[in-house]
Design a protein around this motif. Sequence first.
Motif, PDB file in Angstrom:
ATOM      1  N   ASP A 191       0.785  -1.195  -0.184  1.00 44.07           N
ATOM      2  CA  ASP A 191      -0.001  -0.082   0.094  1.00 44.07           C
ATOM      3  C   ASP A 191       0.828   1.428  -0.018  1.00 44.07           C
ATOM      4  N   VAL A 192       1.839   1.541   0.679  1.00 45.90           N
ATOM      5  CA  VAL A 192       2.751   2.479   0.819  1.00 45.90           C
ATOM      6  C   VAL A 192       3.593   2.851  -0.447  1.00 45.90           C
ATOM      7  N   GLN A 193       3.846   1.706  -1.224  1.00 42.20           N
ATOM      8  CA  GLN A 193       4.501   1.766  -2.273  1.00 42.20           C
ATOM      9  C   GLN A 193       3.578   2.289  -3.387  1.00 42.20           C
ATOM     10  N   GLN A 194       2.226   1.606  -3.422  1.00 39.50           N
ATOM     11  CA  GLN A 194       1.356   2.118  -4.528  1.00 39.50           C
ATOM     12  C   GLN A 194       1.104   3.713  -4.234  1.00 39.50           C
ATOM     13  N   LYS A 195       1.022   4.268  -2.991  1.00 39.67           N
ATOM     14  CA  LYS A 195       0.632   5.568  -2.833  1.00 39.67           C
ATOM     15  C   LYS A 195       1.935   6.620  -2.950  1.00 39.67           C
ATOM     16  N   SER A 196       3.147   6.267  -2.629  1.00 37.73           N
ATOM     17  CA  SER A 196       4.216   7.127  -2.682  1.00 37.73           C
ATOM     18  C   SER A 196       5.227   7.295  -3.865  1.00 37.73           C
ATOM     19  N   ILE A 197       5.217   5.748  -4.539  1.00 39.51           N
ATOM     20  CA  ILE A 197       6.049   5.974  -5.577  1.00 39.51           C
ATOM     21  C   ILE A 197       5.461   6.934  -6.833  1.00 39.51           C
ATOM     22  N   PRO A 198       4.197   6.734  -7.201  1.00 40.05           N
ATOM     23  CA  PRO A 198       3.665   7.799  -8.285  1.00 40.05           C
ATOM     24  C   PRO A 198       4.092   9.116  -7.860  1.00 40.05           C
ATOM     25  N   LEU A 199       3.650   9.528  -6.755  1.00 44.18           N
ATOM     26  CA  LEU A 199       3.988  10.890  -6.273  1.00 44.18           C
ATOM     27  C   LEU A 199       5.726  11.239  -6.321  1.00 44.18           C
TER      28      LEU A 199
ATOM     29  N   ILE B 207       0.922  11.253   3.164  1.00 43.93           N
ATOM     30  CA  ILE B 207       0.328  10.010   2.975  1.00 43.93           C
ATOM     31  C   ILE B 207       0.457   9.281   4.491  1.00 43.93           C
ATOM     32  N   LYS B 208      -0.758   8.622   4.682  1.00 50.41           N
ATOM     33  CA  LYS B 208      -0.656   7.969   5.979  1.00 50.41           C
ATOM     34  C   LYS B 208      -1.300   6.308   5.505  1.00 50.41           C
ATOM     35  N   VAL B 209      -0.661   5.636   5.926  1.00 46.31           N
ATOM     36  CA  VAL B 209      -0.890   4.143   5.598  1.00 46.31           C
ATOM     37  C   VAL B 209      -1.229   3.325   6.964  1.00 46.31           C
ATOM     38  N   GLU B 210      -2.442   3.025   6.988  1.00 47.99           N
ATOM     39  CA  GLU B 210      -2.859   2.132   8.184  1.00 47.99           C
ATOM     40  C   GLU B 210      -2.362   0.616   8.131  1.00 47.99           C
ATOM     41  N   SER B 211      -2.244  -0.072   9.200  1.00 43.78           N
ATOM     42  CA  SER B 211      -1.981  -1.492   9.519  1.00 43.78           C
ATOM     43  C   SER B 211      -3.491  -2.141   8.695  1.00 43.78           C
ATOM     44  N   SER B 212      -3.219  -2.950   8.167  1.00 41.69           N
ATOM     45  CA  SER B 212      -4.355  -3.674   7.475  1.00 41.69           C
ATOM     46  C   SER B 212      -4.864  -4.764   8.752  1.00 41.69           C
ATOM     47  N   VAL B 213      -6.148  -5.028   8.768  1.00 37.92           N
ATOM     48  CA  VAL B 213      -6.679  -5.925   9.576  1.00 37.92           C
ATOM     49  C   VAL B 213      -5.847  -7.095   9.657  1.00 37.92           C
ATOM     50  N   GLU B 214      -5.788  -7.653   8.506  1.00 41.27           N
ATOM     51  CA  GLU B 214      -5.053  -8.895   8.309  1.00 41.27           C
ATOM     52  C   GLU B 214      -3.716  -8.750   8.816  1.00 41.27           C
TER      53      GLU B 214
ATOM     54  N   VAL C 152       6.843  14.814  -0.207  1.00 39.53           N
ATOM     55  CA  VAL C 152       5.808  13.750   0.438  1.00 39.53           C
ATOM     56  C   VAL C 152       6.183  13.464   1.767  1.00 39.53           C
ATOM     57  N   ILE C 153       5.204  13.661   2.588  1.00 37.99           N
ATOM     58  CA  ILE C 153       5.551  13.049   4.031  1.00 37.99           C
ATOM     59  C   ILE C 153       4.675  11.612   4.073  1.00 37.99           C
ATOM     60  N   VAL C 154       5.300  10.602   4.530  1.00 41.98           N
ATOM     61  CA  VAL C 154       4.932   9.398   4.383  1.00 41.98           C
ATOM     62  C   VAL C 154       4.873   8.604   5.980  1.00 41.98           C
ATOM     63  N   GLU C 155       3.706   8.063   6.445  1.00 41.65           N
ATOM     64  CA  GLU C 155       3.810   7.550   7.543  1.00 41.65           C
ATOM     65  C   GLU C 155       3.175   6.369   7.576  1.00 41.65           C
ATOM     66  N   SER C 156       3.954   5.264   7.502  1.00 48.02           N
ATOM     67  CA  SER C 156       3.312   3.832   7.275  1.00 48.02           C
ATOM     68  C   SER C 156       3.991   2.987   8.372  1.00 48.02           C
ATOM     69  N   PRO C 157       3.241   1.729   8.838  1.00 46.48           N
ATOM     70  CA  PRO C 157       3.714   0.711   9.874  1.00 46.48           C
ATOM     71  C   PRO C 157       4.982   0.434   9.608  1.00 46.48           C
ATOM     72  N   PRO C 158       5.701  -0.130  10.521  1.00 43.94           N
ATOM     73  CA  PRO C 158       7.177  -0.907  10.383  1.00 43.94           C
ATOM     74  C   PRO C 158       6.801  -2.074   9.580  1.00 43.94           C
ATOM     75  N   GLY C 159       7.680  -2.467   8.489  1.00 40.47           N
ATOM     76  CA  GLY C 159       7.554  -3.783   7.858  1.00 40.47           C
ATOM     77  C   GLY C 159       6.608  -3.763   6.515  1.00 40.47           C
ATOM     78  N   THR C 160       6.349  -2.389   6.223  1.00 40.80           N
ATOM     79  CA  THR C 160       5.450  -2.162   5.235  1.00 40.80           C
ATOM     80  C   THR C 160       6.234  -1.736   3.675  1.00 40.80           C
ATOM     81  N   GLY C 161       7.361  -2.035   3.792  1.00 40.17           N
ATOM     82  CA  GLY C 161       8.138  -1.780   2.487  1.00 40.17           C
ATOM     83  C   GLY C 161       8.532  -0.121   2.027  1.00 40.17           C
TER      84      GLY C 161
END
Length: 409
Positions: free
Chosen positions: A26-34, A202-209, A41-50
């Motif tokens: 998710d974080v790559q899908q959102k940050s790379i195009p920008l 960009i803020k990516v939340e941890s998925s339920v999974e 960009v300012i990107v906040e994403s949980p540890p281990g999400t790439g």
Amino acid sequence: MELTIEQFREYIIEAWKIAGFSTFTDVQQKSIPLMLQKKDVIVESPPGTGKTLGYLLPIMQELDKEAKHPQAIIVSPTKELVMQIHDEATRFLQGSGFSSATFIGGADLKRQIEKFKKHPQIVIGTPHRLVELIEMKKLKMHEIKTIVLDEADQTISSGMTKEVDRIIQATLRDRQLVAFSATVPDQTVEMLEKRMNQPTNIKVESSVELKEKVAHLYVVCERRDKIDYLRRILHTEPGMKAIAFINDAFHLEGLAAKMAYKKISVGILYSQSTQAEREATLKKFRAGKFQLLLATDVAARGLDIEGITHVIHLDLPEAIESFVHRSGRTGRMGASGTVVSIVTSGEEKQLKQFERKLGITMQQVTLFKGQWTEDKQVRSNPKSPTTGSKKKNSSKKGTHGAFKRPNKK
């Protein structure tokens, strides 16, 4: 339009396939195009999400083969993170004709300056060393297209802010500035926005999974019993690979000696150790020669060690950001993991605040005959004893390692 690996250069596609990746996170899908659009960009994403590939891939995609100067700078707060980012960059630059180079404090300055003779396109370093090279006019900044602040909340903290500003000010005004971190407090966002050109947040939340793959357990005990619980936890699962965090580096060596006396192979990691000592410790831990790594928060920042099964909070951190970074050493990139907090009854109140704010379920457990055990009496009465009660003989036993959560209503 969904981002696909086929949109990238051939050498990136090849490295992607060798790494065994299938889709972007998710974080790559959102940050790379920008980033490819040259946006700040300012990107906040949980540890281990790439997050690392989230900024490395667009940088690599835009590298100019004709240029013989650095085109991107990645600023990271610790030596370990610098080396880790460099390893990932090297893996994806294989066969491309491009290269990255590291510049860290404590290393021989003359040898590091020699690296510029190989014309690295990507420079990765700690703030102080990068400023040194700029002041010596060895690192020329006018051709830099992108600056990345890795672990931005720490990199832009009060202790490093002046050095980060010096790095930014040395570039031209049309440069791109991006920031990535697992936690970006409001204060950090304000500081970053002052240095950026109309940034996108960009803020990516941890998925339920993803949340479900990491079990959060906690044990309530007296402070004097914490070390014994640590020892017992290390025997709950064969092949366990654990990191235990404490707040005060002063106690590390004494704690390590107590673990060694109990026949537990242990390494220590803290900021006062030399670079060579830390590298040796991490190498042995990765190779499985240490069952346990005792660490202060220096190891909580982005350190990617494959196969960590357990994170243990021997001391509960004061800040929720530290809890997130520490816990993120396990369960990375969708793997399963277990986080265990060993708390006193006073610390339990703070842990419960973390639970509410993070939106996760923390299961109070105890240990019985080497297994995690849920005891309804213990959960309803934190002051009741956690060991030695006859009532525990009739309690429901969980699985080794990750205790199965009760069904949510």
